[in-house]
Write a protein that holds these residues in place. Structure first.
Motif, mmCIF file in Angstrom:
data_model
loop_
_atom_site.group_PDB
_atom_site.id
_atom_site.type_symbol
_atom_site.label_atom_id
_atom_site.label_comp_id
_atom_site.label_asym_id
_atom_site.label_seq_id
_atom_site.Cartn_x
_atom_site.Cartn_y
_atom_site.Cartn_z
ATOM 1 N N ILE A 1 25.384 89.164 -50.930
ATOM 2 C CA ILE A 1 26.521 89.266 -50.009
ATOM 3 C C ILE A 1 27.444 90.412 -50.421
ATOM 4 O O ILE A 1 27.887 91.205 -49.587
ATOM 5 C CB ILE A 1 27.298 87.933 -49.969
ATOM 6 N N ILE A 2 27.737 90.516 -51.705
ATOM 7 C CA ILE A 2 28.625 91.563 -52.209
ATOM 8 C C ILE A 2 28.070 92.953 -51.914
ATOM 9 O O ILE A 2 28.807 93.867 -51.522
ATOM 10 C CB ILE A 2 28.843 91.391 -53.732
ATOM 11 N N LYS A 3 26.760 93.119 -52.057
ATOM 12 C CA LYS A 3 26.136 94.430 -51.851
ATOM 13 C C LYS A 3 25.949 94.785 -50.381
ATOM 14 O O LYS A 3 25.761 95.947 -50.034
ATOM 15 C CB LYS A 3 24.772 94.462 -52.542
ATOM 16 N N SER A 4 26.020 93.780 -49.507
ATOM 17 C CA SER A 4 25.613 94.001 -48.114
ATOM 18 C C SER A 4 26.657 94.659 -47.240
ATOM 19 O O SER A 4 26.319 95.290 -46.237
ATOM 20 C CB SER A 4 25.216 92.661 -47.475
ATOM 21 N N GLY A 5 27.949 94.523 -47.568
ATOM 22 C CA GLY A 5 28.991 95.009 -46.668
ATOM 23 C C GLY A 5 29.783 96.180 -47.204
ATOM 24 O O GLY A 5 29.779 96.470 -48.402
ATOM 25 N N LYS A 6 30.489 96.833 -46.305
ATOM 26 C CA LYS A 6 31.364 97.946 -46.678
ATOM 27 C C LYS A 6 32.566 97.437 -47.477
ATOM 28 O O LYS A 6 33.003 98.063 -48.442
ATOM 29 C CB LYS A 6 31.850 98.648 -45.405
ATOM 30 N N THR A 7 33.077 96.279 -47.064
ATOM 31 C CA THR A 7 34.246 95.679 -47.718
ATOM 32 C C THR A 7 33.871 94.319 -48.299
ATOM 33 O O THR A 7 33.187 93.526 -47.649
ATOM 34 C CB THR A 7 35.400 95.501 -46.720
ATOM 35 N N VAL A 8 34.312 94.079 -49.528
ATOM 36 C CA VAL A 8 34.102 92.783 -50.175
ATOM 37 C C VAL A 8 35.471 92.206 -50.485
ATOM 38 O O VAL A 8 36.310 92.885 -51.083
ATOM 39 C CB VAL A 8 33.286 92.911 -51.475
ATOM 40 N N ALA A 9 35.711 90.967 -50.064
ATOM 41 C CA ALA A 9 37.018 90.350 -50.276
ATOM 42 C C ALA A 9 36.892 89.049 -51.033
ATOM 43 O O ALA A 9 35.914 88.311 -50.868
ATOM 44 C CB ALA A 9 37.709 90.109 -48.941
ATOM 45 N N LEU A 10 37.878 88.798 -51.867
ATOM 46 C CA LEU A 10 37.996 87.513 -52.551
ATOM 47 C C LEU A 10 39.052 86.719 -51.796
ATOM 48 O O LEU A 10 40.207 87.158 -51.686
ATOM 49 C CB LEU A 10 38.421 87.731 -54.000
ATOM 50 N N VAL A 11 38.658 85.565 -51.248
ATOM 51 C CA VAL A 11 39.585 84.791 -50.429
ATOM 52 C C VAL A 11 39.726 83.374 -50.966
ATOM 53 O O VAL A 11 38.789 82.808 -51.547
ATOM 54 C CB VAL A 11 39.130 84.735 -48.948
#
Length: 337
Positions: free
Chosen positions: A18-28
């Protein structure tokens, strides 16, 4: 070497993906979100983002592993708190994602024991309740209720819980009856990673109206400064030429220099001055001049001696006031880089 459960390995692997798949990675933070609303949020994010709730240690390990492909993403671990967290990956930029998460938040009733995010106020006015035992229930929790005109009314505005205080359980039930929902429910973005940079929540929470107002103010200040110092740009060239033309015409008229543009103004000025002199000896005038003097617009009192210099000084001071030092500095920065 300690044995690691297979399910933990699978969760970490999924988080890494999941972390590698998107342009933006967020901690929510998903702390306190009811299961039903959490499911709705997952549905709303489907096709827009991927989300995975996991234990904090596993999230930290996945961020560390993924940093080989996304340098700097491991810094998100600095924002891990003692609450339930999730990793979200999206192709939107960090600021757009933050705005979407804020828009998705909803108000929910308090159950009791929660911390009030802001002052909880009961407003004065009629309620939908008819007279009955419930008025006593309101009064027991401190709500100033009474019976008036066949209805239960709140007599005055009252702060029931101040921001940061715990909401009592019995009060929470009464607030729900009054349809006062003090709890904001939704995913709370703690930080987001994009293109090697980690953005704190305070940076992501941009007030667009305030930002736009600052840009407009900077643009206006820059324009005023450019006009004041005669700096030529695509935006100032036309008003600078117009200003120069006006000043040149005024100079030609004041210096009595006849040109195709100034001749009419010079003749009009000479006419006014002639009539002013003629009015000092009315007995020596013919009927035509008397008629011209009587029909001219009324003039104010003549300027006092030295008044021209004072007016000129006043005009210079007004020009200086148009652009303050602070505005000039801000405008200069906006105009020249």
């Amino acid at each position: 070497m300690a044995h690691v459960a297979q399910w933990k390995k699978e969760v970490v692997a999924e988080l890494e993906d999941i972390i590698k798949s998107g342009k933006t990675v967020a901690l929510v933070s998903v702390n306190g979100i009811p299961a039903v609303q959490m499911q709705k949020m997952r549905e709303n994010l489907r096709g827009k983002a991927r989300i995975k709730v996991a234990k904090n240690k596993l999230i930290k390990l996945a961020l560390q592993n993924a940093s080989q492909d996304k340098p700097g993403v491991e810094k998100l671990a600095d924002y891990i708190e003692h609450q339930q967290l999730a990793i979200v990956s999206t192709d939107n930029n960090a600021f757009s994602f933050y705005k979407e998460m804020e828009r998705s938040k909803t108000k929910a009733p308090a159950k009791g024991g929660e911390t009030a995010p802001e002052d909880i106020v009961v407003k004065a006015g009629p309620t939908s309740f008819k007279p009955g035992p419930i008025v006593g229930d309101f009064q027991r929790v401190g709500i100033p209720a009474a019976i008036e005109g066949g209805k239960i009314v709140i007599k005055k505005d009252k702060v029931m819980v101040k921001a940061g205080e715990k909401i009592p359980r019995d009060l929470a039930q009464m607030l729900t009856k009054l349809e006062i929902y003090p709890i904001t429910v939704g995913m709370d973005v703690l930080a987001a990673y994009e293109d090697g940079t980690v953005f704190d929540k305070s940076v992501l929470a941009v007030d667009e109206s305030e930002y736009l107002a600052k840009v407009q103010s900077a643009s206006s200040s820059a324009f005023n400064l450019a006009m004041y110092i005669g700096y030529v740009t695509d935006m100032t060239i036309e008003p600078l030429i117009a200003k120069a033309a006006t000043e040149a015409l005024n100079l030609a008229v004041n210096a009595a220099i006849p040109t195709s543009e100034s001749i009419e103004a010079l003749i009009a000025k000479a006419q006014r001055e002639m009539l002013a002199i003629a009015s000092l000896a009315p007995e020596a005038l013919d009927d035509e001049l008397r008629g011209a003097i009587s029909s001219r617009p009324s003039q104010g009192p003549p300027p006092s001696e030295g008044g021209g210099e004072e007016e000129e000084k006043k005009e210079e001071e007004e020009k200086e006031e148009e652009v303050s030092e602070e505005d000039a500095a801000a405008g200069l920065g906006a105009l020249f880089g």
